[in-house]
Design a protein around this motif. Sequence first.
Motif, mmCIF file in Angstrom:
data_model
loop_
_atom_site.group_PDB
_atom_site.id
_atom_site.type_symbol
_atom_site.label_atom_id
_atom_site.label_comp_id
_atom_site.label_asym_id
_atom_site.label_seq_id
_atom_site.Cartn_x
_atom_site.Cartn_y
_atom_site.Cartn_z
ATOM 1 N N THR A 244 0.842 -1.205 0.000
ATOM 2 C CA THR A 244 0.000 0.000 0.000
ATOM 3 C C THR A 244 0.876 1.253 0.000
ATOM 4 O O THR A 244 0.487 2.276 -0.550
ATOM 5 N N ALA A 248 -0.821 2.134 -3.794
ATOM 6 C CA ALA A 248 -2.113 1.822 -3.195
ATOM 7 C C ALA A 248 -3.127 1.388 -4.256
ATOM 8 O O ALA A 248 -3.929 0.477 -4.033
ATOM 9 N N ARG A 249 -3.069 2.022 -5.402
ATOM 10 C CA ARG A 249 -4.036 1.690 -6.456
ATOM 11 C C ARG A 249 -3.876 0.231 -6.899
ATOM 12 O O ARG A 249 -4.852 -0.488 -7.094
ATOM 13 N N MET A 251 -2.647 -2.195 -5.121
ATOM 14 C CA MET A 251 -3.092 -3.078 -4.052
ATOM 15 C C MET A 251 -4.603 -3.261 -4.090
ATOM 16 O O MET A 251 -5.117 -4.350 -3.881
ATOM 17 N N ASN A 252 -5.304 -2.185 -4.372
ATOM 18 C CA ASN A 252 -6.751 -2.270 -4.532
ATOM 19 C C ASN A 252 -7.106 -3.235 -5.641
ATOM 20 O O ASN A 252 -8.013 -4.053 -5.511
ATOM 21 N N ASN A 257 -8.084 -4.226 0.697
ATOM 22 C CA ASN A 257 -8.751 -3.018 1.164
ATOM 23 C C ASN A 257 -7.681 -2.116 1.789
ATOM 24 O O ASN A 257 -7.279 -2.302 2.929
ATOM 25 N N VAL A 258 -7.227 -1.174 0.997
ATOM 26 C CA VAL A 258 -6.071 -0.356 1.394
ATOM 27 C C VAL A 258 -6.368 0.437 2.667
ATOM 28 O O VAL A 258 -5.537 0.510 3.582
ATOM 29 N N THR A 259 -7.562 1.025 2.728
ATOM 30 C CA THR A 259 -7.929 1.825 3.900
ATOM 31 C C THR A 259 -7.867 0.978 5.176
ATOM 32 O O THR A 259 -7.309 1.406 6.193
ATOM 33 N N HIS A 261 -6.128 -1.702 5.750
ATOM 34 C CA HIS A 261 -4.745 -2.032 6.086
ATOM 35 C C HIS A 261 -4.047 -0.863 6.757
ATOM 36 O O HIS A 261 -3.278 -1.036 7.700
ATOM 37 N N ARG A 262 -4.311 0.324 6.245
ATOM 38 C CA ARG A 262 -3.650 1.494 6.827
ATOM 39 C C ARG A 262 -4.155 1.756 8.243
ATOM 40 O O ARG A 262 -3.367 2.092 9.132
ATOM 41 N N TYR B 104 -11.324 -3.388 -4.789
ATOM 42 C CA TYR B 104 -10.906 -4.668 -4.201
ATOM 43 C C TYR B 104 -12.059 -5.660 -4.125
ATOM 44 O O TYR B 104 -11.858 -6.867 -4.221
#
Lengths: 380, 277
Positions: A244, A248-249, A251-252, A257-259, A261-262, B104
């Motif tokens: 991420t 990040a893009r 990973m999506n 789910n990048v958010t 993970h962060r 995702y």
Amino acid sequence: MSAARWRRAMNTGAVGVAAAPLPAVPARSGAARSMSVDRHAAGTAPSRWKLLSRAVSVRHVLVLVFVLLLPFVATPFFTYQVAAQALIFGLIALSLSFLAGYGGMVSLAQMSVAGMAGYAVAVLGASGTESSLGWHWGAVVPIALAIAILASTLIGWLSVRTDGIYTIMITLAIGVAFYYLVLQNYSVFNGFQGFQKVYPPSVFGINWREPLPFYFLALFWAMAGYFFIQWLVRTPFGIALQGTRDNARRMNSLGFNVTAHRVAAYAVSGLLAGLGGVLLVWYNGLISPGSVGTGWLINVLVIAVLGGMKHPIGAFLGAIVFILLQTFAIDLIERERFNLLIGGVFLAIVLFSPDGLLGLWAKLRSRFGSKQAVTSTTRR
Amino acid sequence: MVSISNLQPKRASSQEPRRLATSATDKSLMSSDALVLEGVTRAFGALRAVDDVSISVAAGQKYAVLGSNGAGKTTLFNAITGDFPPTAGTIRFFGEDITALQPYERIRKGLRRTYQSSLLFKELSVRDNIFMAVRGVGSGRFSFWRAGANDASQVATDDILHRIRMDHLKDELVGNLAHGQQRQLEIGMALAGAPRLILFDEPAAGLSPAERRELVALLKGLPAHMSFVLIEHDLDIALRVVERVTVMHNGRVLRHGTPDEIENDAQVQAIYMGGKH
């Protein structure tokens, strides 16, 4: 590899197909190799002992011996004021270098999170202030850590939708808001006075406020935090977090789910900062708004940048240099100008090595021929 | 040719495909249309990069979207994957409306894509890149435990590595790989899990003529049940591997048809040959 070889491989799907092996791509000079090799050794499975001996080098043993023997050869002042303090600030800075180095998120609120845990210990536990509830430390410490994790998660939830300078601004705003909250609230946080006489408990008949026990207490949790991060960054969660950070893009588009993970990374950093906060309030024996002021929010960033954020050890290296300078600069230069010396050293390190002391170390190692330095090209 | 069995993890246990497969409802499996776009529009301010595009890709169908530069092909892909969600219109994936889903969530339903310029994790190893692709559509994305050597995701990762013949490069940082190898890794990552439809965004870009020929063979050899949509500037490649074509121009659909119909269409030829249009 050409598409031709690839297709043949796809068709046969067997080892040793009659396709010429492809030339290995030479690694960049000085680039550290991926550590995934330790996860999946080809062929025979090496024994645990071999794996351990491969992971532990001479310098690891030397550092371990050094930190274990230090309090027996150093003065109690050095053990407590320098070494233990550096370990505590290293732990708090580690929470930031984990977020920034592996997650790409620079949060200035880490000291606030540590302060929340510290205030929780002072408010819920015993102190010299009447408003403290005086609960048993066995209940207070887990609650303080839970508060730190929860607060950090909320801060993450608020700030992960932003990037770069905006993340810094929003976390700085949260940090400053917390400072003014504790400064102006007397019913819970006791305002400007804060809480005095917040001491570590006596457990197993040991007075943990003494320099030697407290040093080992700080060392234990600093090492636990260090090895926890070392472990975490090689787990699926840690690898995904680095993904991420880098893209990040993408990973999506791989299903992550990048958010989430962060935000989870913020929760982890909250645990580390919370541990540091509990130790810090015990170390100082007090906590007041000054402990979570803007100066300390920035100092944690300075420590992390100074050490380098591409490896967990950087936070501790930065903390050692920071605390040494803060403690002894006044002996080297007249009282009015000691901050100039501190600033000058920071400036010199960052100028000569944008990756902090870790980068400087990597440069020295590459200059003198070793290929196994902690390099600036990887963030393992 | 690539067989279906070649795209399934070989050394995995019998339960592994179930663990790694994306969830699919019975209803969606029964749907004969893999991907249906209805009036999809993507506007950037006043510019409608994709304007009222309707396309239907049947399950197992091999499809191409053609058009000159700026026709809106990649933006259409971005709308389908949710990278840039459509500002109007509906996207159905195996009968399910995915228009409002996060990228995702779409990927976990069996949609995959490759990018025009490789979007790989250059500071991570080849193995870690594939491992992430496998975990992204599998379970344990938040795991704090390192996957053991016999873990399904490790086996699946090794399987893809082996299949794309990059075993010996597994620990190499992706930033050190040659362009062709990076393109290949992109496609390897798209094969992770159980893809039902793959969006290939100019997979032949930067490949040598020999590699392009082999790419054609690869695309033709994908399993019959697996749909794909291909963006490709090279008409020779695109028209040889697909069953149906849509030509876009200035964000709108210009023609739908079979490869033969498109190849012989005067207007399409005019666009591709730079004539008046």
